[in-house]
Design an enzyme around this catalytic site. Structure first.
Site, PDB file in Angstrom:
ATOM      1  N   ARG A   1      19.390 -11.602 -44.252  1.00  0.00           N
ATOM      2  CA  ARG A   1      20.333 -12.059 -45.286  1.00  0.00           C
ATOM      3  C   ARG A   1      21.770 -11.949 -44.817  1.00  0.00           C
ATOM      4  O   ARG A   1      22.634 -12.764 -45.198  1.00  0.00           O
ATOM      5  CB  ARG A   1      20.094 -11.333 -46.614  1.00  0.00           C
ATOM      6  CG  ARG A   1      20.619  -9.902 -46.759  1.00  0.00           C
ATOM      7  CD  ARG A   1      22.059  -9.883 -47.222  1.00  0.00           C
ATOM      8  NE  ARG A   1      22.452  -8.635 -47.853  1.00  0.00           N
ATOM      9  CZ  ARG A   1      23.375  -7.814 -47.369  1.00  0.00           C
ATOM     10  NH1 ARG A   1      23.941  -8.031 -46.195  1.00  0.00           N
ATOM     11  NH2 ARG A   1      23.716  -6.738 -48.058  1.00  0.00           N
TER      12      ARG A   1
ATOM     13  N   GLU B   1      24.064   4.220 -49.403  1.00  0.00           N
ATOM     14  CA  GLU B   1      24.619   3.413 -50.484  1.00  0.00           C
ATOM     15  C   GLU B   1      23.537   2.882 -51.409  1.00  0.00           C
ATOM     16  O   GLU B   1      22.439   2.554 -50.972  1.00  0.00           O
ATOM     17  CB  GLU B   1      25.380   2.214 -49.893  1.00  0.00           C
ATOM     18  CG  GLU B   1      26.561   2.623 -49.055  1.00  0.00           C
ATOM     19  CD  GLU B   1      27.172   1.479 -48.258  1.00  0.00           C
ATOM     20  OE1 GLU B   1      28.393   1.492 -48.067  1.00  0.00           O
ATOM     21  OE2 GLU B   1      26.420   0.578 -47.828  1.00  0.00           O
TER      22      GLU B   1
ATOM     23  N   ASP C   1      28.817  -6.122 -25.226  1.00  0.00           N
ATOM     24  CA  ASP C   1      28.525  -4.860 -25.906  1.00  0.00           C
ATOM     25  C   ASP C   1      28.926  -3.747 -24.952  1.00  0.00           C
ATOM     26  O   ASP C   1      28.785  -3.884 -23.730  1.00  0.00           O
ATOM     27  CB  ASP C   1      27.026  -4.757 -26.235  1.00  0.00           C
ATOM     28  CG  ASP C   1      26.726  -3.663 -27.260  1.00  0.00           C
ATOM     29  OD1 ASP C   1      26.256  -4.000 -28.360  1.00  0.00           O
ATOM     30  OD2 ASP C   1      26.964  -2.469 -26.965  1.00  0.00           O
TER      31      ASP C   1
ATOM     32  N   ASP D   1      32.546  -2.259 -42.559  1.00  0.00           N
ATOM     33  CA  ASP D   1      31.974  -2.380 -43.901  1.00  0.00           C
ATOM     34  C   ASP D   1      31.995  -1.091 -44.708  1.00  0.00           C
ATOM     35  O   ASP D   1      31.251  -0.951 -45.665  1.00  0.00           O
ATOM     36  CB  ASP D   1      30.553  -2.924 -43.820  1.00  0.00           C
ATOM     37  CG  ASP D   1      29.628  -2.002 -43.035  1.00  0.00           C
ATOM     38  OD1 ASP D   1      30.111  -0.982 -42.512  1.00  0.00           O
ATOM     39  OD2 ASP D   1      28.440  -2.302 -42.936  1.00  0.00           O
TER      40      ASP D   1
END
Lengths: 362, 362
Positions: free
Chosen positions: B119, B63, B168, B234
């Site tokens: 972030r 992307e 997990d 996502d």
């Protein structure tokens, strides 16, 4: 685990590229990139293509140009800021990346300012080789800025141009071009207007920078049999040709959806007939059909040409041992342990990146 | 002509970033990036926003994420390849650029693999700080891969989480996380299923990597008052939540046009009600309206967060004297004379780039 698994990235800086072009020779770079573009255009349907993403401001435009086939993803970052030269900056600056589609790892980061000038000229000459009359020897070159010498030499080497008729609104640009091309086997004539430069030319190349709807070329300047190589008009609101010129010509484009937005044909209705140039290379379209036909290559620059140029430059860099390895993405021993890289012990898990060394990949 | 006119580019490598985070402290980086994101989200309408450009293959996705305000253009290159870890490669690798809108000159090239983890965690914690119950102390963390420690520490520092319940499908990932977070003031419990981890949690964070329509979280697991931080879903065809979970929750997103394509809400009709999170920060939406409300942050990662992270990291690098100058674009004395760079005399016109030196810009 083989070291080739690690996402090492080869970096070709501006200095590296200057050295590469010097050692390879500009003529070989122009013809090599043209040959690579031709090979890749013949694989047209293997590519995932999209119009580039442009971010416009009052000053200029910044664009991202992605493309991919099954093996490689490429993109270019490029700007166009016509007023930059007043501040001592180039109008166009660019860099680009090749990445593996299978893993997403970036494998090449390269300057593309010099390379864009080479690939644009190679693309123009490849198109003219198929679309211009084969006896073309005289080219008018309107706009004598950063890209003009590359256009001149590509047309000399790949099309057979021997005489250039030059015009620029900035006489210093023309003087610079004449200085740079002295002794290169081209007869150079500085003209005082576009009309004077174009008169009697076989090919007309327009490569001006103003971001306006200009009319560099008007219908009465166009002569039967001319090939027009329109390079400078390449974004919305930035054109070089009067629409009457388009109406006289058979129009060839790179990637139609992008050129409808950015090319000279943005002035025409959405159904205005154009031919994608790859169809000429593939033999699906004849190209020029008569000596009197006016042909027009409405070039805007397409991501596939950068894919081809990056492919050529990487091969040349590896052949010549030019470039450096950079650590743009991490090469950790445990790829799930990104956090571990931040601890003193974890940092030892970083694979030595051999940064600064030139290595041959593949 | 001032040297500040020249397009010098600061480069922050992976090694540089590790050093930067070490010297600044991860906690300060997480809170600093969160504060920068908040400042930039409050300027939401100043940004030229678009959904990212994704290139999908059978292996994963690559992307490009551009964004710009009047002064700076930013973009990130990022991949997502869930099977990469089998070959010793990270699932997600990224790098990014900040450029001047006025000239198009790239001014920063930075690694963003480590930075993206920071972030993303900072964004998640910023959202939870406004959307979760203020007495939230227990978080279930489903998916214990490369991003999980960053999520854990951001929620400890910015939200007040003290207990983590971990699951997990790969027990080694959980063991790695527990090792990395030992002695960090968090009570850690490894669970044998998602349902067990989620039971009694105040906040549920899902950060799994599989590129499928998974149902990590089902409606019967959701308890009144929970905040769900859905990070892993996502891209188209990659979700983590059963649609019944969405139907129980008030859904908050980053940039609605992108999340409609990529987020958990891709499962819902186009009119399904969502709130852009910047409206909560700006006081235009209340956020959580009752202690029993289920809130959901349907996070996909938006270019503005990378703009903020690049801004923070550049300031930190210049403050600490970390990074190097690279010659990604040419710095010629005559910007119209690109060709001249290729001649021996012309090359002397190259402005000395001081490559390899750390310099403070601005």
């Amino acid at each position: 685990m083989q070291s080739s698994h690690y996402p090492t990235t080869l970096y070709i800086s501006v200095q590296d590229m200057i050295r590469l072009v010097e050692r390879k020779g500009l003529t070989n770079c122009l013809s090599g990139v043209a040959a690579q573009i031709e090979r890749d255009f013949l694989r047209w349907n293997e590519f995932d293509k999209s119009a580039r993403l442009a971010s416009h401001s009052e000053h200029g435009v910044i664009e991202l140009m992605p493309i991919a086939d099954a093996n490689q993803f490429a993109f270019k970052y490029v700007n166009g800021h016509p007023r930059n030269t007043r501040d001592g900056l180039p109008t166009v600056m660019a860099f680009g990346v090749l990445a593996d589609v299978a893993t997403g790892a970036p494998r090449l980061l390269s300057e593309l300012t010099i390379t864009t000038a080479i690939r644009t000229a190679a693309m123009s000459a490849l198109a003219a080789h198929r679309l211009a009359r084969t006896d073309s020897r005289v080219m008018a070159l309107i706009g004598n800025g950063a890209q003009s010498e590359f256009q001149a030499l590509a047309f000399r080497d790949l099309v057979g141009i021997r005489k250039l008729r030059l015009f620029d609104t900035d006489p210093q640009a023309t003087a610079k071009l004449m200085g740079n091309l002295k002794g290169q086997g081209l007869e150079l004539t500085a003209c005082t207007s576009t009309a004077e430069a174009v008169r009697g030319a076989d090919i007309v190349t327009t490569v001006t920078a103003d971001k306006t709807n200009a009319t560099i070329l008007t219908p009465e300047m166009v002569e039967p049999g001319m090939h027009i190589n329109a390079v400078g008009g390449d974004c919305p609101g930035k054109t070089e040709l009067h629409r009457g010129v388009l109406e006289q010509a058979s129009v060839f484009v790179e990637f139609e959806p992008q050129t409808r937005i950015e090319g000279e044909i943005q002035q025409m209705c959405a159904a205005y007939p154009v031919t994608e140039f790859w169809r000429v290379l593939a033999g699906a379209h004849a190209g020029r059909r008569s000596p009197a036909e006016v042909t027009l290559f409405d070039s805007v620059g397409f991501a596939l040409e950068d894919y081809s140029a990056l492919t050529f430059m990487r091969a040349a860099a590896l052949e010549l041992g030019i470039g450096h390895i950079v650590e743009l993405v991490p090469q950790a021993a445990d790829p799930k342990d990104l956090f571990g890289l931040l601890s003193p012990e974890g940092r030892e898990a970083l694979i030595p990146a051999r940064i600064g060394q030139v290595v041959v990949m593949h």
